[in-house]
Design a protein around this motif. Structure first.
Motif, PDB file in Angstrom:
ATOM      1  N   TYR A   1      13.806  11.852   4.019  1.00  0.00           N
ATOM      2  CA  TYR A   1      12.632  11.029   3.718  1.00  0.00           C
ATOM      3  C   TYR A   1      11.452  11.319   4.641  1.00  0.00           C
ATOM      4  O   TYR A   1      10.305  11.226   4.229  1.00  0.00           O
ATOM      5  N   LYS A   2      11.719  11.708   5.881  1.00  0.00           N
ATOM      6  CA  LYS A   2      10.626  12.040   6.803  1.00  0.00           C
ATOM      7  C   LYS A   2       9.950  13.334   6.379  1.00  0.00           C
ATOM      8  O   LYS A   2       8.728  13.463   6.451  1.00  0.00           O
ATOM      9  N   VAL A   3      10.730  14.282   5.927  1.00  0.00           N
ATOM     10  CA  VAL A   3      10.180  15.545   5.419  1.00  0.00           C
ATOM     11  C   VAL A   3       9.360  15.276   4.169  1.00  0.00           C
ATOM     12  O   VAL A   3       8.255  15.807   4.001  1.00  0.00           O
ATOM     13  N   LEU A   4       9.863  14.422   3.300  1.00  0.00           N
ATOM     14  CA  LEU A   4       9.135  14.077   2.077  1.00  0.00           C
ATOM     15  C   LEU A   4       7.814  13.388   2.401  1.00  0.00           C
ATOM     16  O   LEU A   4       6.796  13.660   1.755  1.00  0.00           O
ATOM     17  N   ALA A   5       7.802  12.517   3.404  1.00  0.00           N
ATOM     18  CA  ALA A   5       6.557  11.847   3.805  1.00  0.00           C
ATOM     19  C   ALA A   5       5.545  12.870   4.309  1.00  0.00           C
ATOM     20  O   ALA A   5       4.352  12.787   3.990  1.00  0.00           O
ATOM     21  N   ASP A   6       6.011  13.848   5.072  1.00  0.00           N
ATOM     22  CA  ASP A   6       5.118  14.905   5.559  1.00  0.00           C
ATOM     23  C   ASP A   6       4.566  15.734   4.404  1.00  0.00           C
ATOM     24  O   ASP A   6       3.374  16.058   4.374  1.00  0.00           O
ATOM     25  N   ILE A   7       5.422  16.072   3.459  1.00  0.00           N
ATOM     26  CA  ILE A   7       4.993  16.841   2.286  1.00  0.00           C
ATOM     27  C   ILE A   7       3.945  16.049   1.506  1.00  0.00           C
ATOM     28  O   ILE A   7       2.917  16.582   1.099  1.00  0.00           O
ATOM     29  N   LEU A   8       4.204  14.767   1.324  1.00  0.00           N
ATOM     30  CA  LEU A   8       3.278  13.920   0.574  1.00  0.00           C
ATOM     31  C   LEU A   8       1.913  13.873   1.255  1.00  0.00           C
ATOM     32  O   LEU A   8       0.883  14.042   0.604  1.00  0.00           O
ATOM     33  N   LYS A   9       1.905  13.674   2.553  1.00  0.00           N
ATOM     34  CA  LYS A   9       0.630  13.575   3.271  1.00  0.00           C
ATOM     35  C   LYS A   9      -0.117  14.907   3.256  1.00  0.00           C
ATOM     36  O   LYS A   9      -1.339  14.943   3.191  1.00  0.00           O
TER      37      LYS A   9
ATOM     38  N   GLU B   1      -5.428  12.586  -0.404  1.00  0.00           N
ATOM     39  CA  GLU B   1      -6.347  11.611  -0.998  1.00  0.00           C
ATOM     40  C   GLU B   1      -5.703  10.248  -1.208  1.00  0.00           C
ATOM     41  O   GLU B   1      -6.383   9.224  -1.232  1.00  0.00           O
ATOM     42  N   LEU B   2      -4.382  10.218  -1.345  1.00  0.00           N
ATOM     43  CA  LEU B   2      -3.678   8.947  -1.543  1.00  0.00           C
ATOM     44  C   LEU B   2      -3.701   8.088  -0.284  1.00  0.00           C
ATOM     45  O   LEU B   2      -3.495   6.866  -0.370  1.00  0.00           O
ATOM     46  N   PHE B   3      -3.929   8.690   0.856  1.00  0.00           N
ATOM     47  CA  PHE B   3      -3.900   7.981   2.122  1.00  0.00           C
ATOM     48  C   PHE B   3      -5.274   7.501   2.566  1.00  0.00           C
ATOM     49  O   PHE B   3      -5.388   6.822   3.586  1.00  0.00           O
TER      50      PHE B   3
ATOM     51  N   LYS C   1       0.846  -1.202   0.000  1.00  0.00           N
ATOM     52  CA  LYS C   1       0.000   0.000   0.000  1.00  0.00           C
ATOM     53  C   LYS C   1       0.884   1.256   0.000  1.00  0.00           C
ATOM     54  O   LYS C   1       0.606   2.216  -0.724  1.00  0.00           O
ATOM     55  N   ALA C   2       1.953   1.236   0.788  1.00  0.00           N
ATOM     56  CA  ALA C   2       2.859   2.385   0.836  1.00  0.00           C
ATOM     57  C   ALA C   2       3.508   2.621  -0.521  1.00  0.00           C
ATOM     58  O   ALA C   2       3.675   3.771  -0.947  1.00  0.00           O
ATOM     59  N   MET C   3       3.842   1.540  -1.222  1.00  0.00           N
ATOM     60  CA  MET C   3       4.417   1.679  -2.565  1.00  0.00           C
ATOM     61  C   MET C   3       3.396   2.284  -3.517  1.00  0.00           C
ATOM     62  O   MET C   3       3.737   3.153  -4.325  1.00  0.00           O
ATOM     63  N   ALA C   4       2.152   1.832  -3.417  1.00  0.00           N
ATOM     64  CA  ALA C   4       1.091   2.371  -4.279  1.00  0.00           C
ATOM     65  C   ALA C   4       0.882   3.855  -3.996  1.00  0.00           C
ATOM     66  O   ALA C   4       0.697   4.647  -4.925  1.00  0.00           O
ATOM     67  N   ILE C   5       0.928   4.227  -2.727  1.00  0.00           N
ATOM     68  CA  ILE C   5       0.791   5.644  -2.357  1.00  0.00           C
ATOM     69  C   ILE C   5       1.920   6.445  -2.974  1.00  0.00           C
ATOM     70  O   ILE C   5       1.695   7.448  -3.649  1.00  0.00           O
ATOM     71  N   TYR C   6       3.145   6.000  -2.744  1.00  0.00           N
ATOM     72  CA  TYR C   6       4.303   6.757  -3.221  1.00  0.00           C
ATOM     73  C   TYR C   6       4.358   6.824  -4.745  1.00  0.00           C
ATOM     74  O   TYR C   6       4.463   7.908  -5.326  1.00  0.00           O
ATOM     75  N   TYR C   7       4.293   5.680  -5.402  1.00  0.00           N
ATOM     76  CA  TYR C   7       4.443   5.673  -6.859  1.00  0.00           C
ATOM     77  C   TYR C   7       3.234   6.260  -7.581  1.00  0.00           C
ATOM     78  O   TYR C   7       3.330   6.617  -8.754  1.00  0.00           O
ATOM     79  N   GLY C   8       2.116   6.395  -6.887  1.00  0.00           N
ATOM     80  CA  GLY C   8       0.943   7.042  -7.465  1.00  0.00           C
ATOM     81  C   GLY C   8       0.897   8.540  -7.217  1.00  0.00           C
ATOM     82  O   GLY C   8      -0.050   9.218  -7.606  1.00  0.00           O
ATOM     83  N   SER C   9       1.940   9.066  -6.608  1.00  0.00           N
ATOM     84  CA  SER C   9       1.964  10.479  -6.229  1.00  0.00           C
ATOM     85  C   SER C   9       2.687  11.362  -7.246  1.00  0.00           C
ATOM     86  O   SER C   9       3.530  10.888  -8.007  1.00  0.00           O
TER      87      SER C   9
END
Length: 75
Positions: free
Chosen positions: A58-66, A71-73, A32-40
């Motif tokens: 990577y933690k900053v990137l995860a925060d930016i993504l969320k 909607e990806l989450f 699911k995490a891969m689908a979230i990331y690669y679908g972003s």
């Protein structure tokens, strides 16, 4: 090892850490995490080297993504 190869190795490592962190922090499977990331849109920016995103933690990137693609989450 030339700069291009080094950059690719760094990026692959960044993606692995980012996906693992997304899975852990959101209590989802790695798949699911891969689908979230690669679908972003963020993954495209990182792969294309846009806005220097590939150099952020990577933690900053995860925060930016969320924050930018919540909607990806959604389950």
């Amino acid at each position: 090892m030339d700069d291009k190869v080094l950059e690719q190795v760094y990026q692959e490592s960044l993606e692995e850490r980012l996906i693992s962190y997304i899975a852990k922090e959101n209590n989802v499977s790695l798949e699911k995490a891969m689908a979230i990331y690669y679908g972003s849109k963020l993954s495209n920016k990182i792969n294309q080297g846009k806005e220097g995103m590939q150099y952020l933690d990577y933690k900053v990137l995860a925060d930016i993504l969320k924050e930018t693609e919540p909607e990806l989450f959604e389950k």
